[in-house]
Motif scaffolding. Sequence first.
Motif, short mmCIF file in Angstrom:
data_model
loop_
_atom_site.label_atom_id
_atom_site.label_comp_id
_atom_site.label_asym_id
_atom_site.label_seq_id
_atom_site.Cartn_x
_atom_site.Cartn_y
_atom_site.Cartn_z
N ARG A 1 0.82 -1.23 0.00
CA ARG A 1 0.00 0.00 0.00
C ARG A 1 0.85 1.27 0.00
O ARG A 1 0.35 2.34 -0.32
CB ARG A 1 -0.94 0.00 1.21
CG ARG A 1 -1.99 -1.10 1.17
CD ARG A 1 -2.84 -1.10 2.43
NE ARG A 1 -3.86 -2.12 2.41
CZ ARG A 1 -3.67 -3.40 2.73
NH1 ARG A 1 -2.45 -3.79 3.12
NH2 ARG A 1 -4.64 -4.28 2.67
N ILE A 2 2.12 1.13 0.37
CA ILE A 2 3.02 2.30 0.41
C ILE A 2 4.02 2.16 -0.73
O ILE A 2 4.78 1.20 -0.77
CB ILE A 2 3.74 2.39 1.76
CG1 ILE A 2 2.72 2.49 2.90
CG2 ILE A 2 4.68 3.59 1.78
CD1 ILE A 2 3.33 2.43 4.28
N PRO A 3 4.03 3.09 -1.67
CA PRO A 3 4.92 2.97 -2.83
C PRO A 3 6.38 2.76 -2.44
O PRO A 3 6.93 3.54 -1.65
CB PRO A 3 4.72 4.30 -3.56
CG PRO A 3 3.37 4.78 -3.14
CD PRO A 3 3.22 4.32 -1.72
N GLY A 4 6.97 1.69 -2.96
CA GLY A 4 8.39 1.44 -2.76
C GLY A 4 8.75 0.68 -1.50
O GLY A 4 9.87 0.18 -1.39
N LEU A 5 7.82 0.58 -0.55
CA LEU A 5 8.18 -0.04 0.73
C LEU A 5 8.38 -1.55 0.58
O LEU A 5 9.30 -2.13 1.16
CB LEU A 5 7.12 0.25 1.78
CG LEU A 5 7.55 0.12 3.25
CD1 LEU A 5 8.69 1.07 3.56
CD2 LEU A 5 6.38 0.36 4.20
N GLU A 6 7.53 -2.20 -0.20
CA GLU A 6 7.67 -3.65 -0.42
C GLU A 6 9.02 -3.97 -1.06
O GLU A 6 9.66 -4.97 -0.71
CB GLU A 6 6.53 -4.15 -1.31
CG GLU A 6 6.56 -5.64 -1.58
CD GLU A 6 6.18 -6.46 -0.36
OE1 GLU A 6 6.94 -7.39 -0.04
OE2 GLU A 6 5.16 -6.15 0.29
N GLU A 7 9.45 -3.13 -1.98
CA GLU A 7 10.69 -3.39 -2.70
C GLU A 7 11.94 -3.07 -1.91
O GLU A 7 12.99 -3.70 -2.11
CB GLU A 7 10.70 -2.59 -4.01
CG GLU A 7 9.65 -3.00 -5.04
CD GLU A 7 8.27 -2.42 -4.75
OE1 GLU A 7 7.34 -2.76 -5.49
OE2 GLU A 7 8.13 -1.62 -3.79
N HIS A 8 11.88 -2.10 -1.00
CA HIS A 8 13.11 -1.59 -0.39
C HIS A 8 13.20 -1.77 1.12
O HIS A 8 14.26 -1.48 1.69
CB HIS A 8 13.27 -0.10 -0.73
CG HIS A 8 13.34 0.18 -2.19
ND1 HIS A 8 14.42 -0.21 -2.95
CD2 HIS A 8 12.47 0.78 -3.04
CE1 HIS A 8 14.22 0.15 -4.21
NE2 HIS A 8 13.05 0.75 -4.29
N GLY B 1 3.65 9.02 9.42
CA GLY B 1 3.55 7.82 8.62
C GLY B 1 4.58 7.81 7.52
O GLY B 1 5.42 8.71 7.42
N VAL B 2 4.52 6.79 6.70
CA VAL B 2 5.43 6.66 5.56
C VAL B 2 4.63 6.86 4.28
O VAL B 2 3.63 6.20 4.05
CB VAL B 2 6.11 5.28 5.55
CG1 VAL B 2 7.00 5.13 4.32
CG2 VAL B 2 6.93 5.09 6.82
N ALA B 3 5.11 7.79 3.45
CA ALA B 3 4.43 8.07 2.18
C ALA B 3 5.06 7.33 1.02
O ALA B 3 4.40 7.08 0.00
CB ALA B 3 4.44 9.57 1.91
N GLY B 4 6.34 6.98 1.12
CA GLY B 4 7.00 6.28 0.03
C GLY B 4 8.43 5.95 0.40
O GLY B 4 8.96 6.43 1.41
N GLN C 1 16.10 6.58 -0.05
CA GLN C 1 15.34 7.59 0.69
C GLN C 1 14.05 7.02 1.28
O GLN C 1 13.47 6.07 0.73
CB GLN C 1 14.98 8.77 -0.23
CG GLN C 1 16.17 9.60 -0.68
CD GLN C 1 15.76 10.76 -1.57
OE1 GLN C 1 14.77 10.68 -2.30
NE2 GLN C 1 16.52 11.85 -1.54
N LEU C 2 13.63 7.65 2.37
CA LEU C 2 12.33 7.39 2.97
C LEU C 2 11.58 8.71 3.02
O LEU C 2 12.11 9.71 3.52
CB LEU C 2 12.48 6.82 4.39
CG LEU C 2 11.18 6.59 5.16
CD1 LEU C 2 10.43 5.39 4.59
CD2 LEU C 2 11.46 6.37 6.65
N VAL C 3 10.35 8.73 2.49
CA VAL C 3 9.53 9.94 2.48
C VAL C 3 8.43 9.76 3.51
O VAL C 3 7.67 8.79 3.46
CB VAL C 3 8.93 10.19 1.09
CG1 VAL C 3 8.14 11.49 1.10
CG2 VAL C 3 10.02 10.24 0.03
N THR C 4 8.32 10.70 4.45
CA THR C 4 7.31 10.59 5.50
C THR C 4 6.02 11.28 5.08
O THR C 4 5.97 12.02 4.10
CB THR C 4 7.82 11.23 6.80
OG1 THR C 4 7.84 12.66 6.65
CG2 THR C 4 9.21 10.73 7.16
N SER C 5 4.97 11.03 5.86
CA SER C 5 3.67 11.63 5.57
C SER C 5 3.68 13.14 5.78
O SER C 5 2.78 13.83 5.30
CB SER C 5 2.60 10.99 6.46
OG SER C 5 2.94 11.14 7.83
#
Length: 555
Positions: A127-134, A247-250, A255-259
Amino acid sequence: MLPAAIRRIGVTTRIVVLGGGFGGMYAARALKRRLGAAAHVELVNAENYFVFQPLLPEVGAGSITPAHAVSPLRFLLRDVAVRKAVVDHVDFDRKTVTVFQGIQRRPTEIGYDHLVIALGQSADLSRIPGLEEHALKMRTLEDARRLRAHVIEQLEHAQITRRPEVKRGALTFCVVGGGFSGIETVGEMKDLIDRSLKFYPGIDPSEVRVIVVEFADRILGEMSQGLGDYAARTLRERGIELMLRTGVAGATGTQLVTSTGEVIDTRTIVATIGNAPSPVVRRMALPSDRGRIVVERTMAVKGRPDVWALGDCALIAMKDAPEGPRDYAPPTAQFAVREAKVLAANIAATVAGEPARPFDYKSRGALASLGARRGVAQVFGLEFKGFFAWLLWRFYYLAFLPGISTRILVAMNWFMDGISPRSVVQLRAAPQPSIRYVHFRAGDEIYEVGNRADGFYTVVTGAVEMTRPDPDTGEMVTRIIGPGGHFGERLILGATRRKTSVRAVEDTKVLVLNREEFLRLADSFQAFRDYFAPYMARHGVTWPITADNDDRPAP
């Protein structure tokens, strides 16, 4: 003691337990102890060992070795039949479980009189872009091993790089989730980093940044406000940043992008969020709520008195009219062990024709390690913190470990870790490539009807023969596939079993892709997608293929 009513029946009851975690392992053991020779108890698990999950953060930090956080199921369950296999599906009307087992992953049916589902939950970060992959996860033994190897790799890289931005990203470590798993993971990871820095003179401790990202307004929400506040202060004193109400946006690889819009340069993201039902549980199509199987208070699945569920995959009410989350059994090891005992008693009562009793248990408390020999604990209404709470945590889980030999080995690990430097040896397990070449000799069987779907195949050299029954006449149809041809497309449609048989008719070389790699290629290369789109369309599948298609039965 075996109930007299069961002894009089004189018929062996077949009980199959799916899952070898806390719920499944303890349920199988309790069932055999209670029913004895009156029941044939069989446990099915993908691995032949039991993982003591509370110790995974310590495995990830290197304070204990991976082998000492697991115990052989055959050793723990000496009177229970243990089958190493992957569950495919359950036919509740025929009362059979189909599993894939052995090197060739042949389908095998197991009959049952009572079925116990203890398959836990999986992680869904999609549900969070990129989180599953990284993001790294902390659910399995391999996850813990991978985390330790990754942290050491970042220290090695930071030691030699001359680019400040690369060093900054390598030395920034983010943990997503402020529950028990997240806090214990970040505490142990900070220990590993702090105790390793003396071996890396090119890294100043001030360059290390460790962050917890938590959507709630506090960490350890399951514990009291006072203990949560103490844990937060302790972590901050150790140099760990807490980003609350965030939260986590991506995520990307760097990089980690927060909400809140903040962009954090990091090469380490550990996600302890995203609980979701396992795919096999979803395929069972049992009544569910909040991603968990709905059961009666006796743990029998609603509408199916011969099917039971417990542990993380079951929604077990603690009162007759539950009003909120706190009225349901939490997905913890403490509750799973108690659920297992009650479930075993209820199955024994059902076999004897007696009434089952509802599950009712009050937690004895909760404990969490914060690393650096600090912890928090709630035990029988009393609260402890600091070094004493940390000791309580260690003694409790040491006593909780199954098997005296495991307890001794873990205690020795802890003792040696306390008096010796933390090892920075970087060990990696070599995973099977997701895209690989495989060679077959003429006459070799590649797979047969009913085998588990394990890859999409393209013929590079040689030729294969595919045999399948004609859907209209039932006659066997044979097709030769040469270089450039492909087979095994049912895997892409979400199928778990083969409907054809394939063998090599010449010495043959094939390229094998797993489903994830196929979908990545299709999403990335228009020509690849255009080639397969008509085939998918004929079966009602359109691009992009989403998680909604994962469990649909392929034609």
